[in-house]
Design a protein around this motif. Structure first.
Motif, short mmCIF file in Angstrom:
data_model
loop_
_atom_site.label_atom_id
_atom_site.label_comp_id
_atom_site.label_asym_id
_atom_site.label_seq_id
_atom_site.Cartn_x
_atom_site.Cartn_y
_atom_site.Cartn_z
N TRP A 158 0.81 -1.21 0.00
CA TRP A 158 0.00 0.00 0.00
C TRP A 158 0.85 1.26 0.00
O TRP A 158 0.51 2.26 -0.65
N ASP A 233 -9.45 0.42 -12.06
CA ASP A 233 -9.47 -0.77 -11.20
C ASP A 233 -8.11 -1.45 -11.06
O ASP A 233 -7.98 -2.39 -10.29
N ILE A 236 -6.79 -1.41 -7.55
CA ILE A 236 -7.68 -2.19 -6.69
C ILE A 236 -7.40 -3.68 -6.84
O ILE A 236 -7.38 -4.43 -5.85
N GLN A 237 -7.17 -4.11 -8.07
CA GLN A 237 -6.81 -5.51 -8.29
C GLN A 237 -5.49 -5.84 -7.58
O GLN A 237 -5.35 -6.90 -6.96
N GLY A 239 -4.40 -4.40 -4.93
CA GLY A 239 -4.71 -4.44 -3.50
C GLY A 239 -5.29 -5.78 -3.09
O GLY A 239 -4.96 -6.32 -2.03
N HIS A 240 -6.17 -6.33 -3.93
CA HIS A 240 -6.74 -7.63 -3.62
C HIS A 240 -5.67 -8.72 -3.64
O HIS A 240 -5.58 -9.55 -2.73
N THR A 241 -4.83 -8.70 -4.68
CA THR A 241 -3.81 -9.74 -4.84
C THR A 241 -2.77 -9.68 -3.74
O THR A 241 -2.28 -10.71 -3.28
N TYR A 245 -6.37 -4.49 0.01
CA TYR A 245 -7.63 -4.17 -0.67
C TYR A 245 -8.41 -3.08 0.07
O TYR A 245 -8.88 -2.12 -0.54
N ASP A 246 -8.56 -3.22 1.36
CA ASP A 246 -9.37 -2.26 2.13
C ASP A 246 -8.79 -0.85 2.04
O ASP A 246 -9.54 0.13 1.91
N VAL A 249 -9.32 0.58 -1.62
CA VAL A 249 -10.73 0.85 -1.88
C VAL A 249 -11.18 2.10 -1.12
O VAL A 249 -11.92 2.94 -1.67
N TYR A 403 -14.06 -8.33 -5.65
CA TYR A 403 -13.04 -9.36 -5.52
C TYR A 403 -13.24 -10.26 -4.30
O TYR A 403 -13.25 -11.48 -4.43
#
Length: 609
Positions: A158, A233, A236-237, A239-241, A245-246, A249, A403
């Protein structure tokens, strides 16, 4: 010889007059000559670039509109501007697979609408939008534009992601530094502007930078603002990987809602991405959002190439006889009610002198899809294998999945596969909630290869490419001993002693290995034929290749070491006899090879006739 003006030629080939004039001035147009201030060109001329007779270089990877239309072969998508002006969605989100022209189209909107010191109108002369009349041409160069691209924000944590999000914002502020000279901009705004540029802005205020810049531009230019955000996005992808993510987002939600929700300074806003990502988080409360996904008819022809555009490209580059091949490899998508070809692959195919291969798979990561499949159950994998074998899957398609939900709800995988370009719609039915129940399938040969090499391999590490090739070679050469050795080695190296029990397990094993032959065979399993049901049948798509019928037997009895080979040999021979006795080959044309395979735990015998 008939001569036409450069403007007439521009209209004829879908380029701008300036582009044609530049080509003539550079000596790239055979037979062209200058008469006064205008160029005259043979009406049937080809465009000479280097030592090749072609129209122009193909814009592979070019997402800058001015560069694309000035120096490259440009497929005219400027009619998108007309639709944007006619429908005027206040905030529109264009969702399409990667490399389908989203970035180039967004830059086209920026180039058309943005107010500049130097007019960009000449870039559009001769294009579709310029033929539509003053209602549309009067909009050119009229508005201030904020343009962010997040396509390169691909970081594993992040902190680095936030630094680069801030840098993107800073660069756009610097691009608009001339507004500080406006008498309409107050000192407090100038101080805010400077703190963004030098990076001293309070950390809590970075999410307000989009709304504040739109306000300052509106005041300075006295025109409402276009906001354009490319690949929103991508971070954001990431962040998920990578587990943040939080955080990403939360930042994106506050940044975008400030600029897009109830913003009195906003004229229109357009965002691009692959997935809508979040119905509750990113776009919460944004009631003016129009989502243009692969399901929608509006704007459907502007992302990717239509068949008429592909035919023109092929004819222009002297390969008009390749339509069938290019259709099998790169067509098959259906956006709304429009048939669409993968534009990245079409351009690469033509540029590579019409060599068909999977050009698209190397353009981005399949990590999310791989993760979803790797965490799915056996049923999901079987459904994906069924798609690879030419089948279809009926699924509820939700364009607003997020996600984290997909990991918990495997049924959403098919929505992801559709939105990402890995599936296409064969038939659809609108549901009560506005989403669709769709019959989905793999669109073309290229995506079949993507599944084989990039997706199924992630789900099942046993099915390596080396093993698949060894199996194919032994099968196609008719070498029963080598085929037996391949299977024997496979069993000993990869499966548990306790897995090797039921016939269904071995059946699935051979079916999985056979699936890699889908380009040459129609793979059939447990179908009725003759007087019974065969186990596996490979029906050749071309009469040059032989057909195969594979019958699988499993020995469940406990056997002493000395009896294993004899028992398996007898069972394998019985399997071959069953193929003849049941007449499984009754409806096959050409050569038929019959193979019996018998298994006992990690042992097997293969008989071929």
């Amino acid at each position: 010889m008939t001569y036409i003006t450069s403007l007439e030629m521009a209209n004829k080939i879908g380029k701008t007059k300036r582009w044609v004039n530049d080509c003539c001035a550079k000596g790239l147009v055979q037979g062209a000559y200058k008469e006064g201030n205008r160029w005259l060109i043979p009406a049937d001329t080809r465009w000479k670039v280097g030592s090749e007779n072609r129209y122009a270089p193909l814009p592979i990877g070019v997402s800058n509109f001015e560069l694309a239309i000035s120096d490259y072969y440009y497929v005219d998508k400027t009619a998108l501007i007309k639709d944007v002006i006619d429908y005027r969605p206040q905030v529109a989100l264009f969702l399409r697979p990667r490399r389908f022209g989203k970035s180039l189209n967004l830059d086209m909107l920026k180039t058309f609408f943005e107010k500049n010191a130097d007019s960009k109108a000449d870039l559009f002369s001769g294009t579709n939008i310029w033929r539509q009349g003053s209602k549309y041409t009067n909009e050119q160069g009229k508005y201030p534009v904020i343009y962010f691209t997040f396509k390169d924000i691909k970081f594993s944590n992040w902190d680095e992601t936030l630094i680069n999000l801030k840098n993107t914002i800073q660069l756009e502020y610097r691009r608009h530094s001339n507004i500080l000279e406006s008498p309409n901009i107050q000192q407090i705004d100038k101080d805010f502007f400077s703190s963004v540029v030098d990076g001293t802005l309070n950390s809590a205020l970075w999410v307000t930078t989009l709304s504040r810049l739109s306000e300052m531009l509106h005041l300075a230019e006295e025109e409402s603002v276009f906001i354009l955000i490319d690949e929103y996005d991508t971070p954001i992808q990431q962040g998920h990987t990578n587990g943040f993510y939080d955080e990403v987002v939360a930042f994106m939600r506050n940044l975008l809602s400030g600029g897009l929700k109830d913003n009195p300074h906003l004229h229109m806003a357009f965002l691009t991405g692959i997935l809508r990502v979040a119905k509750e988080s990113i776009f919460s409360g944004l009631n003016n959002l129009y989502v243009s996904s692969v399901l929608e008819k509006r704007y459907s022809e502007f992302f990717g190439f239509t068949e008429s555009e592909v035919k023109k490209i092929l004819n222009d580059y002297g390969c008009g006889n390749k339509l069938t091949e290019i259709k099998n490899w790169f067509d098959g998508y259906k956006f709304g009610d429009t048939e669409i070809y993968n534009p990245w692959s079409v351009l690469n195919y033509v540029d590579a002198e019409c060599i068909p291969k999977a050009y698209w798979q190397s353009t981005g990561s399949n990590d999310v899809i791989g993760e979803l499949l790797s965490k799915g159950d056996t049923k999901l994998l079987d459904e994906v294998r069924g798609l690879l074998l030419g089948g279809s899957k009926k699924a509820y398609v939700d364009t607003a999945v997020i996600y984290p939900e997909v990991i918990k709800n495997p049924s959403s995988v098919f929505s992801f596969l559709l939105m990402g370009g890995y599936l296409t719609i064969e038939q659809s039915e609108t549901m009560f909630d506005g989403n669709m129940m769709c019959e989905l399938k793999i669109p073309n040969k290229e995506i079949q290869l993507v599944y084989e090499k990039e997706i199924l391999s992630r789900q099942d590490s046993m099915m390596t490419q080396d093993r698949a090739i060894a199996f194919q070679t032994a099968l196609m050469t008719g070498d029963a001993i080598e085929l037996q050795n391949v299977l024997q080695s496979f069993l000993k190296e990869t499966i548990s002693y306790y897995d090797a029990a039921a016939e269904g397990f071995y059946h699935g094993l051979i079916l999985g290995l056979s699936a890699t032959l889908y380009r040459y065979y129609e793979i059939q399993s447990n179908r009725e034929a003759g007087n019974g049901r065969f186990d596996i049948r490979l029906k050749a798509r071309d009469t040059i290749n032989p057909n195969f019928i594979i019958e699988v037997k499993s020995v469940k009895d406990e056997l002493p070491e000395t009896k294993i080979k004899d028992k398996l040999t007898a069972c394998a021979e019985q399997a071959v006899l069953q193929i003849d006795a049941k007449d499984y080959a009754m409806d096959l044309q050409g050569e038929v090879r019959k193979i019996g395979v018998a298994f006992w735990k990690k042992n097997c015998v293969v008989i071929s006739k």
